[in-house]
Design an enzyme around this catalytic site. Structure first.
Site, PDB file in Angstrom:
ATOM      1  N   MET A   1      24.381   7.919   3.037  1.00  0.00           N
ATOM      2  CA  MET A   1      24.318   9.240   3.647  1.00  0.00           C
ATOM      3  C   MET A   1      24.618   9.166   5.143  1.00  0.00           C
ATOM      4  O   MET A   1      25.370   9.980   5.681  1.00  0.00           O
ATOM      5  CB  MET A   1      22.957   9.884   3.399  1.00  0.00           C
ATOM      6  CG  MET A   1      22.865  11.318   3.893  1.00  0.00           C
ATOM      7  SD  MET A   1      24.106  12.386   3.130  1.00  0.00           S
ATOM      8  CE  MET A   1      23.190  13.036   1.731  1.00  0.00           C
TER       9      MET A   1
ATOM     10  N   GLU B   1       0.805  -1.222   0.000  1.00  0.00           N
ATOM     11  CA  GLU B   1       0.000   0.000   0.000  1.00  0.00           C
ATOM     12  C   GLU B   1       0.842   1.280   0.000  1.00  0.00           C
ATOM     13  O   GLU B   1       0.427   2.301  -0.525  1.00  0.00           O
ATOM     14  CB  GLU B   1      -0.961   0.024   1.183  1.00  0.00           C
ATOM     15  CG  GLU B   1      -2.121  -0.961   1.052  1.00  0.00           C
ATOM     16  CD  GLU B   1      -1.792  -2.338   1.611  1.00  0.00           C
ATOM     17  OE1 GLU B   1      -0.603  -2.617   1.900  1.00  0.00           O
ATOM     18  OE2 GLU B   1      -2.734  -3.140   1.764  1.00  0.00           O
TER      19      GLU B   1
ATOM     20  N   PHE C   1     -12.284  -6.886  13.161  1.00  0.00           N
ATOM     21  CA  PHE C   1     -11.189  -7.377  12.330  1.00  0.00           C
ATOM     22  C   PHE C   1     -10.761  -6.304  11.329  1.00  0.00           C
ATOM     23  O   PHE C   1     -11.588  -5.716  10.643  1.00  0.00           O
ATOM     24  CB  PHE C   1     -11.611  -8.653  11.587  1.00  0.00           C
ATOM     25  CG  PHE C   1     -10.553  -9.168  10.654  1.00  0.00           C
ATOM     26  CD1 PHE C   1      -9.342  -9.640  11.156  1.00  0.00           C
ATOM     27  CD2 PHE C   1     -10.744  -9.161   9.281  1.00  0.00           C
ATOM     28  CE1 PHE C   1      -8.353 -10.100  10.294  1.00  0.00           C
ATOM     29  CE2 PHE C   1      -9.763  -9.622   8.420  1.00  0.00           C
ATOM     30  CZ  PHE C   1      -8.557 -10.091   8.928  1.00  0.00           C
ATOM     31  N   GLN C   2      -9.493  -6.050  11.244  1.00  0.00           N
ATOM     32  CA  GLN C   2      -8.910  -5.030  10.362  1.00  0.00           C
ATOM     33  C   GLN C   2      -9.514  -3.648  10.587  1.00  0.00           C
ATOM     34  O   GLN C   2      -9.696  -2.874   9.654  1.00  0.00           O
ATOM     35  CB  GLN C   2      -8.994  -5.446   8.880  1.00  0.00           C
ATOM     36  CG  GLN C   2      -8.099  -6.651   8.594  1.00  0.00           C
ATOM     37  CD  GLN C   2      -7.890  -6.927   7.114  1.00  0.00           C
ATOM     38  OE1 GLN C   2      -8.757  -6.642   6.297  1.00  0.00           O
ATOM     39  NE2 GLN C   2      -6.742  -7.501   6.786  1.00  0.00           N
TER      40      GLN C   2
ATOM     41  N   LYS D   1     -17.818   0.112   5.242  1.00  0.00           N
ATOM     42  CA  LYS D   1     -18.271  -0.842   4.225  1.00  0.00           C
ATOM     43  C   LYS D   1     -19.782  -0.767   3.999  1.00  0.00           C
ATOM     44  O   LYS D   1     -20.238  -0.848   2.858  1.00  0.00           O
ATOM     45  CB  LYS D   1     -17.855  -2.246   4.668  1.00  0.00           C
ATOM     46  CG  LYS D   1     -18.125  -3.296   3.627  1.00  0.00           C
ATOM     47  CD  LYS D   1     -17.542  -4.643   4.008  1.00  0.00           C
ATOM     48  CE  LYS D   1     -17.933  -5.647   2.918  1.00  0.00           C
ATOM     49  NZ  LYS D   1     -17.224  -6.912   3.059  1.00  0.00           N
TER      50      LYS D   1
END
Lengths: 565, 160
Positions: A479, A50, A112-113, A162
């Site tokens: 760096m 993502e 969930f999630q 949802k």
């Protein structure tokens, strides 16, 4: 008023805003939306992580100037996007991020999630929303696009439960958006413009200090007109590169920690600093009290909070850079002064500047067949005429790209400036290439950064995005190693990449082409070959391992205290 | 220096946390904060007391204004204004001190809102310094519990 399924309404809103390409990764909470996207003509780019989706949308936005769109699922999908959202926020990039959320009755139940992504992203978005009522869905999406692209742009996140996406929602006609509480100032105050212009007429040693605001407002032409007309030398921040042609004689290149000797000296000695769409970041100013100590400061910025935040300003101008520069150019055209004479008074100043450049040009030591990273970037610049879209990772690779690629146009350098996000370059390159399939898009990378989002090679292959990766491979986190070399007694704590993959073989494993150069004499032919291949190509340049980025202003020092090559 | 800042904002979930998040994220200081609906139920008024030099206060007001849900920001301590705070104090009131407590409260124009055999609960309003004065005087008698609101404030109406 039409009634539509939420997901259909979202897609209709996206099309209303002109969105043709989105970047995302599916999951349970956004499956309805994906089901309807399946039938739509919006191109969906399936990334492999993502973070890559949001970086790609960000790259897309930077090269086009349009709002980039990413679609993520709830929970880990959304949290994986956070680094990339913060990246866009720090660099003021317009994005709309759609995240799935658990159904409204489950919110707050540790479902969930489930994660409170609106809470998590509050400090790193320009604004964000949780759509809690079906009737809010369409107006929220429209408002989000409006906020993302206007004023000082930025990412806006919309959390979509949802059940709302699956429910029937109202869809009325789009009307112009007016928000009582959000009205960015585009037009400058004419009194301030006049004051600023009069100061410019008086100045003997003026410097234009140009930031990302010039790119975001597409005001490079107005800026170039002002600089050329009055012969004012220009220095750019990392985000401002390309805002003024790098090959113009008035360009002093980048300023700040790894800026040119000339640019830093010019700012230190100037009597008038004209900041345009820049924000006096610590990487630019070094020790603040020693920054432009003799100069009056004019500051043009659309965001009032940027003005007098780090450095006190004499003439603030809150406005869109383009509007302000047009107003200034108009003022000079009609002011009655002979501008050629004014420009001529800057001749001694320009001579001083030219002397600095002669004495300390952007340079590096040649070491025969040992590949110097600066040489690779120079060759890249030469073989693409300074006209390719260059994305970068973060670290030495980024600074070499900024120092040695002479960007001729705006929106050609795509880099994470404010947040400094390693792993940005490859997904951003994919976003840029999706926007302009015919453009040459090259990710200048380091072996540390590239591994943070290397999985996006698969995305590049899947969507036939033949981006090129110019890997400056030194088997170090270069760096940080450079800081350890200079300030920590060469104690290379956790900066040695003792195990790195065979990048050529890795590229081939993804169906891309891998090329390798181990000697200076091979660099040019490798680049030429890579540019000619219609496939994703990874060029593995084995560079001088302990090469440093110079000039360098040590953190907390004045910008005149540069370590030189 | 202390500043009292009045902020009109959209009365929506999460707006208060945008404001407090801004203060904690940027290292600004909140001494007190009070928020409630205005006559228009879609808008809330938030009064906050903060401190800092002029540059910090300028950043605070600009940063507040930058929040999308913020409608108006006024540093009301820049001109004449009225400020009030309220306190509920539960103070020990036994036979020997009952009269004394009542006298003190009377002087500060407070009132008793709850009585028990051993305590009075009193309500007082005033500026923060007046509230502090009451607390200092009642403390030796024995304060059992105290709840203070944040400051609320309003600019004085123009006299002409």
């Amino acid at each position: 008023m039409e009634k539509l399924k939420g997901s259909i309404a979202i897609i209709k809103c996206l099309k209303e805003e002109g969105v043709k390409t989105i970047f995302g990764f599916p999951g349970g909470a956004v499956i309805d939306l994906y089901d309807d996207l399946y039938d739509s003509d919006i191109t969906h780019v399936l990334v492999r992580h993502e973070q890559g989706a949001v970086h790609a949308a960000d790259g897309f936005a930077r090269v086009t100037g349009e709002v980039g769109v990413a679609l993520l699922t709830s929970g880990p999908g959304a949290t994986n996007g956070v680094t990339a959202i913060a990246t866009a926020y720090m660099d003021s990039i317009p994005l709309v991020i759609l995240t799935g959320q658990v159904p409204t009755p489950l919110i707050g139940n540790d479902a969930f999630q489930e994660v409170d992504i609106v809470g998590i992203t509050r400090p790193c978005t320009k604004h964000n929303y949780l759509v809690s009522k079906a009737e809010d869905l369409v107006p929220t999406i429209r408002e989000a696009f409006h906020i993302a692209r206007t004023g000082r742009p930025g990412p806006v996140l919309i959390d979509l439960p949802k059940d709302i996406v699956a429910s029937m929602v109202d869809f009325d006609e789009k009307k112009p958006i007016r928000m009582q509480n959000y009205q960015p100032t585009y037009e400058p105050h004419m009194g301030q413009i006049e004051k600023a212009c009069k100061e410019i007429l008086k100045a003997k040693r003026p410097v234009l200090y140009v930031g990302g605001g010039v790119i975001l407002s597409d005001s490079n032409e107005e800026l170039t007109e002002l600089a050329n007309k009055l012969k004012i030398p220009v220095t750019m921040t990392l985000m401002g590169l390309g805002g003024f042609p790098g090959r113009n004689d008035l360009s002093m290149g980048m300023l700040g920690m790894h800026g040119s000797y000339t640019a830093n000296m010019a700012v230190a000695k100037s009597d008038l600093l004209i900041a345009v769409g820049a924000r006096f970041d610590d990487r630019v100013t070094g020790r603040v009290d020693a920054f432009a100590p003799h100069a009056k400061i004019i500051h043009i910025d659309i965001d009032p909070t940027s003005i007098s935040k780090n450095v006190a300003v004499d003439i603030p101008i809150v406005a869109d850079c383009k509007h302000a520069l047009i107003a200034m150019n108009n003022w000079f055209t009609t002011c009655g002064h002979n501008l050629e004479e004014v420009a001529a008074t800057h001749a001694p100043w320009l001579e001083t500047i030219a002397d600095w450049t002669t004495k300390h040009p952007m340079a590096y030591l040649n070491e025969g067949e040992i590949i110097k990273p600066q040489y690779v970037v120079e060759k890249l610049d030469e073989l693409t005429n300074g006209d390719a879209i260059i994305t970068t990772e973060v670290g030495q690779n980024q600074m070499w790209a900024a120092q040695f690629y002479k960007f001729s146009k705006p929106r050609r350098l795509v880099t994470s400036g404010g947040l400094g996000t390693m792993g940005y370059g490859l997904p951003a390159a994919i976003g840029a290439k999706m926007a302009f399939p015919d453009a040459m898009v090259i990710d200048v990378a380091g072996d540390g950064s590239i591994q943070m989002n290397i999985q996006e090679l698969a995305t590049a292959k899947q969507y036939k995005c033949p981006v090129k990766i110019c890997l400056l491979n030194n088997n170090y986190l270069g760096m940080v190693r450079q800081w350890q070399e200079l300030f920590y007694d060469k104690r290379y704590a956790a900066t040695v990449m003792e195990v790195t993959p065979d990048f050529v073989a890795l590229a081939e494993a993804y169906g891309a082409v891998g090329l390798r150069a181990t000697k200076t004499s091979e660099v040019e032919s490798v680049i030429k070959e890579a540019l000619s291949i219609d496939n994703v190509v990874l060029m593995d340049f084995r560079i001088a391992r302990e090469e440093g980025v110079f000039p360098m202003v040590p953190a907390g020092k004045a910008t005149t205290e540069m370590l030189l090559v | 220096m202390k500043h009292t800042i009045s902020v009109l904002l959209q009365n929506k979930p999460g707006v208060l946390s945008r404001v407090t998040g801004l203060f904690s994220g940027r290292g600004f200081n909140i001494e007190s904060l009070s928020v409630a609906e205005t006559l228009d139920s879609t808008i809330s008024c938030l009064t906050l007391v903060t401190s800092g030099d002029n540059a910090i206060i300028e950043q605070i007001t600009k940063q507040l204004h930058k929040l999308i849900d913020v409608i108006k920001v006024t540093d009301i301590s820049e001109s004449e204004y009225v400020e009030r705070e309220m306190v509920l104090i539960r103070v020990k009131a036994e036979a020997s001190t009952r009269a004394e407590v009542l006298r003190v409260i009377d002087i500060f124009r407070g009132k008793v809102v709850d009585v028990s055999p051993k305590t009075y609960t009193v309500e007082l309003t005033g500026s923060a310094s007046k509230i502090q004065a009451v607390i200092d005087i009642l403390r030796p008698i024995g304060i059992k519990e105290i709840v203070r609101t944040g400051t609320i404030a309003m600019a004085r109406a123009p006299k002409k």
